[in-house]
Design an enzyme around this catalytic site. Structure first.
Site, PDB file in Angstrom:
ATOM      1  N   GLU A 258       0.835  -1.207   0.000  1.00  0.00           N
ATOM      2  CA  GLU A 258       0.000   0.000   0.000  1.00  0.00           C
ATOM      3  C   GLU A 258       0.873   1.262   0.000  1.00  0.00           C
ATOM      4  O   GLU A 258       0.547   2.259  -0.656  1.00  0.00           O
ATOM      5  CB  GLU A 258      -0.933   0.004   1.210  1.00  0.00           C
ATOM      6  CG  GLU A 258      -2.002  -1.092   1.182  1.00  0.00           C
ATOM      7  CD  GLU A 258      -2.898  -0.992  -0.039  1.00  0.00           C
ATOM      8  OE1 GLU A 258      -3.373   0.108  -0.351  1.00  0.00           O
ATOM      9  OE2 GLU A 258      -3.098  -2.029  -0.702  1.00  0.00           O
ATOM     10  N   TRP A 261       2.064   1.734  -3.475  1.00  0.00           N
ATOM     11  CA  TRP A 261       1.038   2.370  -4.316  1.00  0.00           C
ATOM     12  C   TRP A 261       1.146   3.889  -4.220  1.00  0.00           C
ATOM     13  O   TRP A 261       0.981   4.611  -5.215  1.00  0.00           O
ATOM     14  CB  TRP A 261      -0.364   1.934  -3.891  1.00  0.00           C
ATOM     15  CG  TRP A 261      -0.900   0.728  -4.597  1.00  0.00           C
ATOM     16  CD1 TRP A 261      -1.018  -0.537  -4.100  1.00  0.00           C
ATOM     17  CD2 TRP A 261      -1.415   0.670  -5.942  1.00  0.00           C
ATOM     18  NE1 TRP A 261      -1.562  -1.376  -5.043  1.00  0.00           N
ATOM     19  CE2 TRP A 261      -1.828  -0.670  -6.179  1.00  0.00           C
ATOM     20  CE3 TRP A 261      -1.565   1.611  -6.968  1.00  0.00           C
ATOM     21  CZ2 TRP A 261      -2.379  -1.085  -7.397  1.00  0.00           C
ATOM     22  CZ3 TRP A 261      -2.123   1.197  -8.181  1.00  0.00           C
ATOM     23  CH2 TRP A 261      -2.511  -0.123  -8.382  1.00  0.00           C
ATOM     24  N   TRP A 290     -20.510  10.966 -20.520  1.00  0.00           N
ATOM     25  CA  TRP A 290     -21.072  10.900 -19.170  1.00  0.00           C
ATOM     26  C   TRP A 290     -22.471  11.493 -19.121  1.00  0.00           C
ATOM     27  O   TRP A 290     -22.754  12.491 -19.789  1.00  0.00           O
ATOM     28  CB  TRP A 290     -20.159  11.657 -18.197  1.00  0.00           C
ATOM     29  CG  TRP A 290     -18.744  11.165 -18.175  1.00  0.00           C
ATOM     30  CD1 TRP A 290     -17.651  11.788 -18.706  1.00  0.00           C
ATOM     31  CD2 TRP A 290     -18.261   9.940 -17.602  1.00  0.00           C
ATOM     32  NE1 TRP A 290     -16.516  11.026 -18.499  1.00  0.00           N
ATOM     33  CE2 TRP A 290     -16.862   9.886 -17.823  1.00  0.00           C
ATOM     34  CE3 TRP A 290     -18.874   8.882 -16.931  1.00  0.00           C
ATOM     35  CZ2 TRP A 290     -16.057   8.832 -17.390  1.00  0.00           C
ATOM     36  CZ3 TRP A 290     -18.089   7.823 -16.496  1.00  0.00           C
ATOM     37  CH2 TRP A 290     -16.702   7.801 -16.726  1.00  0.00           C
ATOM     38  N   ASN A 325     -10.920   2.538   2.806  1.00  0.00           N
ATOM     39  CA  ASN A 325     -10.462   2.386   1.423  1.00  0.00           C
ATOM     40  C   ASN A 325     -11.330   1.436   0.600  1.00  0.00           C
ATOM     41  O   ASN A 325     -11.607   1.688  -0.575  1.00  0.00           O
ATOM     42  CB  ASN A 325      -9.007   1.909   1.391  1.00  0.00           C
ATOM     43  CG  ASN A 325      -8.427   1.994  -0.008  1.00  0.00           C
ATOM     44  OD1 ASN A 325      -8.446   3.056  -0.626  1.00  0.00           O
ATOM     45  ND2 ASN A 325      -7.947   0.882  -0.525  1.00  0.00           N
ATOM     46  N   TRP A 343     -15.878  10.914 -13.525  1.00  0.00           N
ATOM     47  CA  TRP A 343     -15.042  10.667 -12.338  1.00  0.00           C
ATOM     48  C   TRP A 343     -14.470  11.945 -11.757  1.00  0.00           C
ATOM     49  O   TRP A 343     -14.187  12.036 -10.566  1.00  0.00           O
ATOM     50  CB  TRP A 343     -13.905   9.691 -12.676  1.00  0.00           C
ATOM     51  CG  TRP A 343     -12.981  10.119 -13.784  1.00  0.00           C
ATOM     52  CD1 TRP A 343     -13.109   9.831 -15.117  1.00  0.00           C
ATOM     53  CD2 TRP A 343     -11.793  10.909 -13.671  1.00  0.00           C
ATOM     54  NE1 TRP A 343     -12.076  10.384 -15.837  1.00  0.00           N
ATOM     55  CE2 TRP A 343     -11.251  11.054 -14.965  1.00  0.00           C
ATOM     56  CE3 TRP A 343     -11.127  11.502 -12.592  1.00  0.00           C
ATOM     57  CZ2 TRP A 343     -10.090  11.769 -15.229  1.00  0.00           C
ATOM     58  CZ3 TRP A 343      -9.959  12.219 -12.840  1.00  0.00           C
ATOM     59  CH2 TRP A 343      -9.447  12.351 -14.146  1.00  0.00           C
ATOM     60  N   TRP A 366      -9.488   7.581  -8.364  1.00  0.00           N
ATOM     61  CA  TRP A 366     -10.675   7.833  -9.184  1.00  0.00           C
ATOM     62  C   TRP A 366     -10.488   7.331 -10.607  1.00  0.00           C
ATOM     63  O   TRP A 366     -11.418   6.784 -11.211  1.00  0.00           O
ATOM     64  CB  TRP A 366     -11.039   9.323  -9.159  1.00  0.00           C
ATOM     65  CG  TRP A 366     -11.886   9.630  -7.969  1.00  0.00           C
ATOM     66  CD1 TRP A 366     -11.485  10.124  -6.762  1.00  0.00           C
ATOM     67  CD2 TRP A 366     -13.287   9.368  -7.856  1.00  0.00           C
ATOM     68  NE1 TRP A 366     -12.551  10.192  -5.907  1.00  0.00           N
ATOM     69  CE2 TRP A 366     -13.671   9.745  -6.546  1.00  0.00           C
ATOM     70  CE3 TRP A 366     -14.253   8.864  -8.717  1.00  0.00           C
ATOM     71  CZ2 TRP A 366     -14.980   9.621  -6.090  1.00  0.00           C
ATOM     72  CZ3 TRP A 366     -15.563   8.740  -8.274  1.00  0.00           C
ATOM     73  CH2 TRP A 366     -15.917   9.121  -6.969  1.00  0.00           C
TER      74      TRP A 366
END
Length: 437
Positions: A258, A261, A290, A325, A343, A366
């Site tokens: 993590e 990341w 969208w 998360n 998004w 996102w």
């Protein structure tokens, strides 16, 4: 203060221990004047004068002041536009050099360039250091010398490159005697910068062995404390990333991943500037038409979609500034794929609400959920909020906490049918992407 000084500029590194830029400042041979600037360019963009993040920073600064006062020094807190603040500082102090740590976001890069130019005119060194990540920019590259855009090979190379040199702490405490000796009479209040007290409470960050040992098994269950809750501390640098990586190496490879990341998204930000421009990492995903229904977006924001887990997450965010998360993934997927809302709308809402808002991680998350980002979830993977509930909140403890009326007549009906929404999203995505191809 007539003596020559070096200035250390606190930004996203609000701690005295294991601080790269501060260490180099204290070793420079010149007394160090520590400063923090409440940047009006940033504050003016905040939607709410009761912003928890500003309150959090304010509380951390009070703690830093006490630590510095115990050393016979103090923290000079300033407020204004950075260019004007620095022009004033350099007129009032005999400054030999300025030290800080790197920031990678667009505004920060532009700001630092301006301040560096101001310093250059006065022959003042401006020195910045890597502090908030282990590997930055182009330190982790593929065999062909290009930045990674897929996490797994980045992670392997990151771990392969990691050694004790990169996690060795900077022993700032050995040089604490080199802070300028001074004291300030002025006492700041949040109201001095136009903000109000909130419900957030700064506590010194702590690493929990018990949480990390069980992290892999517990991290996906929002009803239990199974994660580190250190994200806000990473955001404002109240804990050292080097310290955390060493701890993760001892107790949890899953948590280490993590942390990697986090580096990955910072590296993406540095190497792919279109991210800073609000564009999809995969250009073809900017062709998606969208729906952007404002009524549905409002229902999502308020936690009134009729989907228990989605609503629980949004209410937790609105009431506390935090969201688990696993739930972040579910609510983001729901907005982009069930409702077909851009998004970027969700990204902006999270940026306004999250205590731990960090541009690179927020944007990366996102774009991952909407399938438009690097190494993102494929567009045909669409989270089912109900099956996610069954897997990760089976006893409904999390849902009962945040949506107590979930079984009552007052609770809204689902805003959209899951099966219908899934088929619609697949059709819209496929048509848009095929059109580009």
């Amino acid at each position: 203060m007539n003596k020559e000084v070096a200035i250390f500029w606190f930004r996203r590194d609000l701690r005295l221990d294991d601080n790269a830029g501060l260490y180099h400042a204290l070793k420079s041979g010149v007394p160090v004047l520590p400063i923090f600037i409440f940047d009006e360019n940033i504050l003016e963009k905040l939607q709410n004068t009761s912003d928890r993040r500003v309150d959090f920073i304010f509380q951390v600064l009070q703690d830093l002041k006490i630590q510095l006062q115990d050393l016979g020094s103090d923290l000079l807190i300033l407020h204004g536009k950075p260019e004007a603040v620095w022009a004033d500082l350099l007129s009032n102090y005999q400054v030999k050099s300025v030290f800080c740590n790197h920031d990678y976001e667009k505004y920060a890069l532009e700001r630092d360039f301006e301040i560096k130019e101001i310093c250059k005119v006065k022959n003042i060194d401006f020195r910045s250091f890597k502090d908030q990540c282990i590997f930055e920019k182009q330190e982790v590259l593929s065999a062909t010398g290009t930045p990674y855009t897929v996490f797994s090979p980045f992670m392997r190379k990151w771990k392969e490159k990691l050694n004790d040199f990169y996690t060795k702490p900077y022993p700032t405490e050995s040089y604490f005697g080199n802070f300028c000796k001074f004291s300030l009479e002025k006492k700041w209040a949040l109201s001095d910068i136009g903000f109000k007290k909130t419900d957030i409470n700064y506590e010194k960050p702590k690493l929990s062995k018990s949480i990390l040992i069980n992290y892999k098994e517990n991290r996906d269950f929002p009803a239990i404390v199974g994660t580190s809750h250190l994200s806000i501390h990473f955001r404002f640098g109240t804990i050292s990333i080097r310290k955390c990586v060493k701890y993760a190496q001892q107790f949890s490879d899953t948590w280490l991943n993590e942390l990697i990341w986090r580096d990955f998204y910072m590296n993406i930000l540095s190497n792919f500037p279109q991210i800073n421009e609000g564009k999809a990492f995969k250009k073809q995903y900017d062709k998606i038409p969208w729906r952007n229904n404002e009524t549905e977006f409002k229902a999502w924001c308020e936690g009134k979609t009729g989907y228990w887990l989605v609503d629980a997450g949004m209410r937790e965010l609105n009431q506390t500034g935090f969201m688990h998360n696993r739930v972040r993934m579910v609510v983001a997927s729901f907005l982009c794929k069930h409702l077909l809302i851009d998004w970027r709308w969700g990204e902006a809402y999270f940026a306004e609400k999250l205590n731990d808002f960090d541009f690179s991680a927020n944007n990366g998350g996102w774009q991952w959920a909407s399938s438009s980002g690097c190494d993102a979830v494929p567009y045909f993977r669409i989270f089912n909020p109900e099956s996610q509930t069954s897997k990760f909140d089976k006893e409904l403890k999390y849902i009962k906490k945040w949506v107590p009326e979930f079984l009552s007549f007052n609770y809204p009906k689902p805003i959209v049918d899951h099966k219908f929404a899934r088929e619609r999203a697949l059709k819209v995505y496929k048509e848009a992407l095929n059109e580009v191809e």
